[in-house]
Every structure is written in C-alpha cells, then in structure tokens.
Design a protein around this motif. Structure first.
Motif, PDB file in Angstrom:
ATOM      1  N   PRO A 111       0.782  -1.237   0.000  1.00 32.00           N
ATOM      2  CA  PRO A 111       0.000   0.000   0.000  1.00 32.00           C
ATOM      3  C   PRO A 111       0.815   1.290   0.000  1.00 32.00           C
ATOM      4  O   PRO A 111       0.256   2.359  -0.239  1.00 32.00           O
ATOM      5  CB  PRO A 111      -0.852  -0.114   1.265  1.00 32.00           C
ATOM      6  CG  PRO A 111      -0.149  -1.094   2.124  1.00 32.00           C
ATOM      7  CD  PRO A 111       0.579  -2.033   1.205  1.00 32.00           C
ATOM      8  N   LYS A 112       2.109   1.202   0.220  1.00 31.96           N
ATOM      9  CA  LYS A 112       2.941   2.413   0.199  1.00 31.96           C
ATOM     10  C   LYS A 112       3.746   2.540  -1.088  1.00 31.96           C
ATOM     11  O   LYS A 112       4.608   3.403  -1.199  1.00 31.96           O
ATOM     12  CB  LYS A 112       3.881   2.422   1.404  1.00 31.96           C
ATOM     13  CG  LYS A 112       3.132   2.559   2.717  1.00 31.96           C
ATOM     14  CD  LYS A 112       4.073   2.626   3.892  1.00 31.96           C
ATOM     15  CE  LYS A 112       3.285   2.762   5.180  1.00 31.96           C
ATOM     16  NZ  LYS A 112       4.161   2.799   6.352  1.00 31.96           N
ATOM     17  N   LYS A 113       3.453   1.711  -2.080  1.00 29.59           N
ATOM     18  CA  LYS A 113       4.192   1.745  -3.345  1.00 29.59           C
ATOM     19  C   LYS A 113       3.446   2.626  -4.348  1.00 29.59           C
ATOM     20  O   LYS A 113       2.396   2.247  -4.855  1.00 29.59           O
ATOM     21  CB  LYS A 113       4.362   0.336  -3.891  1.00 29.59           C
ATOM     22  CG  LYS A 113       5.245   0.281  -5.109  1.00 29.59           C
ATOM     23  CD  LYS A 113       5.905  -1.072  -5.230  1.00 29.59           C
ATOM     24  CE  LYS A 113       6.821  -1.153  -6.422  1.00 29.59           C
ATOM     25  NZ  LYS A 113       8.087  -0.521  -6.225  1.00 29.59           N
ATOM     26  N   PRO A 114       3.980   3.799  -4.660  1.00 26.69           N
ATOM     27  CA  PRO A 114       3.277   4.731  -5.535  1.00 26.69           C
ATOM     28  C   PRO A 114       3.042   4.212  -6.956  1.00 26.69           C
ATOM     29  O   PRO A 114       2.052   4.580  -7.584  1.00 26.69           O
ATOM     30  CB  PRO A 114       4.161   5.979  -5.545  1.00 26.69           C
ATOM     31  CG  PRO A 114       5.432   5.598  -4.908  1.00 26.69           C
ATOM     32  CD  PRO A 114       5.218   4.346  -4.149  1.00 26.69           C
ATOM     33  N   ASP A 115       3.911   3.352  -7.450  1.00 30.95           N
ATOM     34  CA  ASP A 115       3.734   2.834  -8.809  1.00 30.95           C
ATOM     35  C   ASP A 115       2.418   2.078  -8.961  1.00 30.95           C
ATOM     36  O   ASP A 115       1.803   2.095 -10.029  1.00 30.95           O
ATOM     37  CB  ASP A 115       4.893   1.912  -9.192  1.00 30.95           C
ATOM     38  CG  ASP A 115       6.210   2.634  -9.329  1.00 30.95           C
ATOM     39  OD1 ASP A 115       6.203   3.882  -9.352  1.00 30.95           O
ATOM     40  OD2 ASP A 115       7.245   1.957  -9.410  1.00 30.95           O
ATOM     41  N   ALA A 116       1.985   1.425  -7.907  1.00 23.94           N
ATOM     42  CA  ALA A 116       0.722   0.688  -7.959  1.00 23.94           C
ATOM     43  C   ALA A 116      -0.453   1.657  -8.136  1.00 23.94           C
ATOM     44  O   ALA A 116      -1.371   1.394  -8.916  1.00 23.94           O
ATOM     45  CB  ALA A 116       0.547  -0.136  -6.690  1.00 23.94           C
ATOM     46  N   TYR A 117      -0.408   2.777  -7.438  1.00 24.49           N
ATOM     47  CA  TYR A 117      -1.469   3.781  -7.569  1.00 24.49           C
ATOM     48  C   TYR A 117      -1.424   4.437  -8.949  1.00 24.49           C
ATOM     49  O   TYR A 117      -2.460   4.784  -9.511  1.00 24.49           O
ATOM     50  CB  TYR A 117      -1.349   4.829  -6.464  1.00 24.49           C
ATOM     51  CG  TYR A 117      -1.586   4.254  -5.098  1.00 24.49           C
ATOM     52  CD1 TYR A 117      -2.873   4.074  -4.607  1.00 24.49           C
ATOM     53  CD2 TYR A 117      -0.522   3.854  -4.299  1.00 24.49           C
ATOM     54  CE1 TYR A 117      -3.098   3.523  -3.351  1.00 24.49           C
ATOM     55  CE2 TYR A 117      -0.723   3.301  -3.044  1.00 24.49           C
ATOM     56  CZ  TYR A 117      -2.013   3.139  -2.579  1.00 24.49           C
ATOM     57  OH  TYR A 117      -2.232   2.587  -1.339  1.00 24.49           O
ATOM     58  N   GLN A 118      -0.221   4.591  -9.505  1.00 27.22           N
ATOM     59  CA  GLN A 118      -0.090   5.149 -10.850  1.00 27.22           C
ATOM     60  C   GLN A 118      -0.751   4.221 -11.870  1.00 27.22           C
ATOM     61  O   GLN A 118      -1.481   4.678 -12.746  1.00 27.22           O
ATOM     62  CB  GLN A 118       1.379   5.365 -11.216  1.00 27.22           C
ATOM     63  CG  GLN A 118       1.581   5.995 -12.576  1.00 27.22           C
ATOM     64  CD  GLN A 118       1.052   7.414 -12.638  1.00 27.22           C
ATOM     65  OE1 GLN A 118       1.423   8.244 -11.813  1.00 27.22           O
ATOM     66  NE2 GLN A 118       0.188   7.696 -13.573  1.00 27.22           N
ATOM     67  N   CYS A 119      -0.497   2.923 -11.746  1.00 32.26           N
ATOM     68  CA  CYS A 119      -1.118   1.952 -12.660  1.00 32.26           C
ATOM     69  C   CYS A 119      -2.641   1.993 -12.534  1.00 32.26           C
ATOM     70  O   CYS A 119      -3.354   1.977 -13.535  1.00 32.26           O
ATOM     71  CB  CYS A 119      -0.603   0.546 -12.390  1.00 32.26           C
ATOM     72  SG  CYS A 119       1.081   0.254 -12.960  1.00 32.26           S
ATOM     73  N   ALA A 120      -3.129   2.040 -11.299  1.00 28.29           N
ATOM     74  CA  ALA A 120      -4.578   2.114 -11.088  1.00 28.29           C
ATOM     75  C   ALA A 120      -5.137   3.409 -11.669  1.00 28.29           C
ATOM     76  O   ALA A 120      -6.183   3.398 -12.332  1.00 28.29           O
ATOM     77  CB  ALA A 120      -4.903   2.007  -9.600  1.00 28.29           C
ATOM     78  N   GLY A 121      -4.441   4.516 -11.447  1.00 29.09           N
ATOM     79  CA  GLY A 121      -4.889   5.801 -11.987  1.00 29.09           C
ATOM     80  C   GLY A 121      -4.938   5.796 -13.504  1.00 29.09           C
ATOM     81  O   GLY A 121      -5.884   6.321 -14.105  1.00 29.09           O
ATOM     82  N   ASP A 122      -3.944   5.206 -14.138  1.00 27.47           N
ATOM     83  CA  ASP A 122      -3.942   5.110 -15.608  1.00 27.47           C
ATOM     84  C   ASP A 122      -5.142   4.310 -16.101  1.00 27.47           C
ATOM     85  O   ASP A 122      -5.798   4.685 -17.074  1.00 27.47           O
ATOM     86  CB  ASP A 122      -2.650   4.461 -16.099  1.00 27.47           C
ATOM     87  CG  ASP A 122      -1.428   5.340 -15.922  1.00 27.47           C
ATOM     88  OD1 ASP A 122      -1.578   6.558 -15.690  1.00 27.47           O
ATOM     89  OD2 ASP A 122      -0.306   4.801 -16.008  1.00 27.47           O
TER      90      ASP A 122
END
Length: 85
Positions: A39-50
């Motif tokens: 949950p603290k990995k920003p790349d995962a949120y970037q993928c979800a946002g894309d």
C-alpha cells in the motif's frame, strides 16, 4: 518462492502490459492487487490511476494521484488537464 516485492513487481509489470494492450479492467485488477500487497508503493497507484483514466473514471483517477502526492511522489499524469476528458 518469490518475495512479496517480486510479486508486486510482477503484478505492476503485468498491469502495465494489460494497460498498453487496452485491457483496462485487467490492468486495474492487477494494480489493485499490487496496492493490497504494497500500500505504500506509488507505482501501484499510478497503474490504477492510468486504468481509471482510460475507463473514463476521472474522480477515481484523481484520487489515485492524490494518494501518490500524499506518498511524496511527483505525479506522472495529470487527469485534471488530460485530453482524455
């Protein structure tokens, strides 16, 4: 047996691959699994946002980018000024 970090890295690679192949629901599913594991990995949120961006879900896209900002990372895409909407 792969470590948690290796699992997350593979999930993000698979999410990105699904995204570039216009499999946005699959990309989102994989990104959410990565978020669950890290949950603290920003790349995962970037993928979800894309994925949310491509699915036309502007509010959820913006929420993912707010989380990235709160994690202290520069946002790669700006949904507010995006040509997608």
């Amino acid at each position: 047996m792969p470590t948690n970090q290796e699992k997350v890295s593979q999930l993000l690679a698979d999410s990105h691959f699904a995204f570039i192949n216009s499999q946005n629901n699959e990309s989102l599913h994989l990104a959410n699994e990565a978020i669950r594991l890290a949950p603290k990995k920003p790349d995962a949120y970037q993928c979800a946002g894309d994925a949310y961006m491509s699915l036309g879900q502007k509010l959820k896209c913006n929420c993912m980018h707010i989380i990235i900002i709160l994690l202290g990372v520069v946002v790669k895409y700006n949904c507010i000024n995006s040509d997608y909407y």
